[in-house]
Design a protein around this motif. Sequence first.
Motif, mmCIF file in Angstrom:
data_model
loop_
_atom_site.group_PDB
_atom_site.id
_atom_site.type_symbol
_atom_site.label_atom_id
_atom_site.label_comp_id
_atom_site.label_asym_id
_atom_site.label_seq_id
_atom_site.Cartn_x
_atom_site.Cartn_y
_atom_site.Cartn_z
ATOM 1 N N ARG A 1 -3.931 -4.088 0.541
ATOM 2 C CA ARG A 1 -5.219 -3.660 -0.024
ATOM 3 C C ARG A 1 -5.361 -2.146 0.010
ATOM 4 O O ARG A 1 -5.746 -1.519 -0.970
ATOM 5 C CB ARG A 1 -6.373 -4.319 0.745
ATOM 6 C CG ARG A 1 -7.743 -4.004 0.129
ATOM 7 C CD ARG A 1 -8.875 -4.412 1.026
ATOM 8 N NE ARG A 1 -8.770 -3.624 2.260
ATOM 9 C CZ ARG A 1 -9.177 -4.046 3.447
ATOM 10 N NH1 ARG A 1 -9.724 -5.218 3.592
ATOM 11 N NH2 ARG A 1 -9.073 -3.285 4.516
ATOM 12 N N ASP A 2 -4.996 -1.530 1.152
ATOM 13 C CA ASP A 2 -5.124 -0.079 1.294
ATOM 14 C C ASP A 2 -4.204 0.685 0.340
ATOM 15 O O ASP A 2 -4.496 1.820 -0.026
ATOM 16 C CB ASP A 2 -4.853 0.345 2.738
ATOM 17 C CG ASP A 2 -5.949 -0.111 3.692
ATOM 18 O OD1 ASP A 2 -7.008 -0.577 3.220
ATOM 19 O OD2 ASP A 2 -5.713 -0.027 4.916
ATOM 20 N N LEU A 3 -3.105 0.072 -0.061
ATOM 21 C CA LEU A 3 -2.203 0.699 -1.022
ATOM 22 C C LEU A 3 -2.728 0.581 -2.453
ATOM 23 O O LEU A 3 -2.110 1.079 -3.388
ATOM 24 C CB LEU A 3 -0.804 0.076 -0.935
ATOM 25 C CG LEU A 3 0.009 0.428 0.298
ATOM 26 C CD1 LEU A 3 1.265 -0.442 0.374
ATOM 27 C CD2 LEU A 3 0.381 1.907 0.287
ATOM 28 N N GLY A 4 -3.867 -0.088 -2.620
ATOM 29 C CA GLY A 4 -4.448 -0.242 -3.948
ATOM 30 C C GLY A 4 -3.769 -1.298 -4.789
ATOM 31 O O GLY A 4 -3.835 -1.254 -6.024
ATOM 32 N N ALA B 1 -13.229 -4.257 -7.095
ATOM 33 C CA ALA B 1 -14.542 -4.917 -7.144
ATOM 34 C C ALA B 1 -14.529 -6.267 -6.433
ATOM 35 O O ALA B 1 -15.241 -7.182 -6.803
ATOM 36 C CB ALA B 1 -15.014 -5.073 -8.596
ATOM 37 N N GLY B 2 -13.706 -6.387 -5.400
ATOM 38 C CA GLY B 2 -13.718 -7.596 -4.588
ATOM 39 C C GLY B 2 -13.103 -8.817 -5.225
ATOM 40 O O GLY B 2 -13.230 -9.921 -4.705
ATOM 41 N N ARG B 3 -12.406 -8.647 -6.349
ATOM 42 C CA ARG B 3 -11.854 -9.801 -7.048
ATOM 43 C C ARG B 3 -10.734 -10.470 -6.269
ATOM 44 O O ARG B 3 -10.402 -11.615 -6.539
ATOM 45 C CB ARG B 3 -11.385 -9.391 -8.437
ATOM 46 C CG ARG B 3 -12.571 -9.047 -9.328
ATOM 47 C CD ARG B 3 -12.200 -8.518 -10.683
ATOM 48 N NE ARG B 3 -11.124 -9.249 -11.316
ATOM 49 C CZ ARG B 3 -10.330 -8.721 -12.242
ATOM 50 N NH1 ARG B 3 -10.497 -7.475 -12.613
ATOM 51 N NH2 ARG B 3 -9.382 -9.439 -12.783
ATOM 52 N N ASP B 4 -10.136 -9.785 -5.321
ATOM 53 C CA ASP B 4 -9.084 -10.390 -4.516
ATOM 54 C C ASP B 4 -9.535 -10.663 -3.083
ATOM 55 O O ASP B 4 -8.714 -10.861 -2.204
ATOM 56 C CB ASP B 4 -7.831 -9.514 -4.524
ATOM 57 C CG ASP B 4 -7.003 -9.731 -5.775
ATOM 58 O OD1 ASP B 4 -6.997 -10.854 -6.304
ATOM 59 O OD2 ASP B 4 -6.372 -8.770 -6.233
ATOM 60 N N ASP B 5 -10.855 -10.693 -2.869
ATOM 61 C CA ASP B 5 -11.361 -11.010 -1.533
ATOM 62 C C ASP B 5 -10.877 -12.384 -1.071
ATOM 63 O O ASP B 5 -10.610 -12.588 0.105
ATOM 64 C CB ASP B 5 -12.886 -10.965 -1.501
ATOM 65 C CG ASP B 5 -13.416 -9.543 -1.566
ATOM 66 O OD1 ASP B 5 -12.626 -8.596 -1.374
ATOM 67 O OD2 ASP B 5 -14.621 -9.385 -1.834
ATOM 68 N N ARG B 6 -10.769 -13.311 -1.996
ATOM 69 C CA ARG B 6 -10.314 -14.651 -1.634
ATOM 70 C C ARG B 6 -8.894 -14.599 -1.091
ATOM 71 O O ARG B 6 -8.567 -15.285 -0.123
ATOM 72 C CB ARG B 6 -10.394 -15.595 -2.826
ATOM 73 C CG ARG B 6 -9.931 -16.980 -2.454
ATOM 74 C CD ARG B 6 -10.121 -17.972 -3.549
ATOM 75 N NE ARG B 6 -9.554 -19.245 -3.120
ATOM 76 C CZ ARG B 6 -9.269 -20.216 -3.922
ATOM 77 N NH1 ARG B 6 -9.497 -20.101 -5.205
ATOM 78 N NH2 ARG B 6 -8.754 -21.324 -3.460
ATOM 79 N N LEU B 7 -8.034 -13.789 -1.705
ATOM 80 C CA LEU B 7 -6.661 -13.653 -1.218
ATOM 81 C C LEU B 7 -6.653 -13.169 0.222
ATOM 82 O O LEU B 7 -5.959 -13.727 1.072
ATOM 83 C CB LEU B 7 -5.855 -12.694 -2.094
ATOM 84 C CG LEU B 7 -4.471 -12.348 -1.544
ATOM 85 C CD1 LEU B 7 -3.537 -13.540 -1.637
ATOM 86 C CD2 LEU B 7 -3.907 -11.143 -2.239
#
Length: 112
Positions: free
Chosen positions: A72-75, A80-86
């Motif tokens: 996540r930190d590497l972008g 917009a939180g679309r990968d929060d589930r991951l």
Amino acid sequence: MSEGLQFGAETYRAGAFERIEESRLLLDRARFALGVYVGGLAVEGMLRSLCWTRRQQLDERHDLRAIVVRVRDLGLLRSAGRDDRLVGDVAWIATWWSNTLRYAGLAQLKRL
């Protein structure tokens, strides 16, 4: 690591896909403890593959939660939180892939 092995994004990705198939075979044969362990290796391999797309080696060892945070930190996740589930799914897998559960017997796993 052997001197002859070269690791990068494709190496980790290919290995992860092989681990997924191996995990399925084990789970289909009710080999739950080893199936979960190998499935966790697949998740780790995929996350490492993502890090290598930015040529980033990891110091996080086998901590799935820390590796997904690095991803996540590497972008490398959608904004917009679309990968929060991951991130949440990886955290859930990490609870099952903990050191204590990796070594539990089937009778212990059935009680969970």
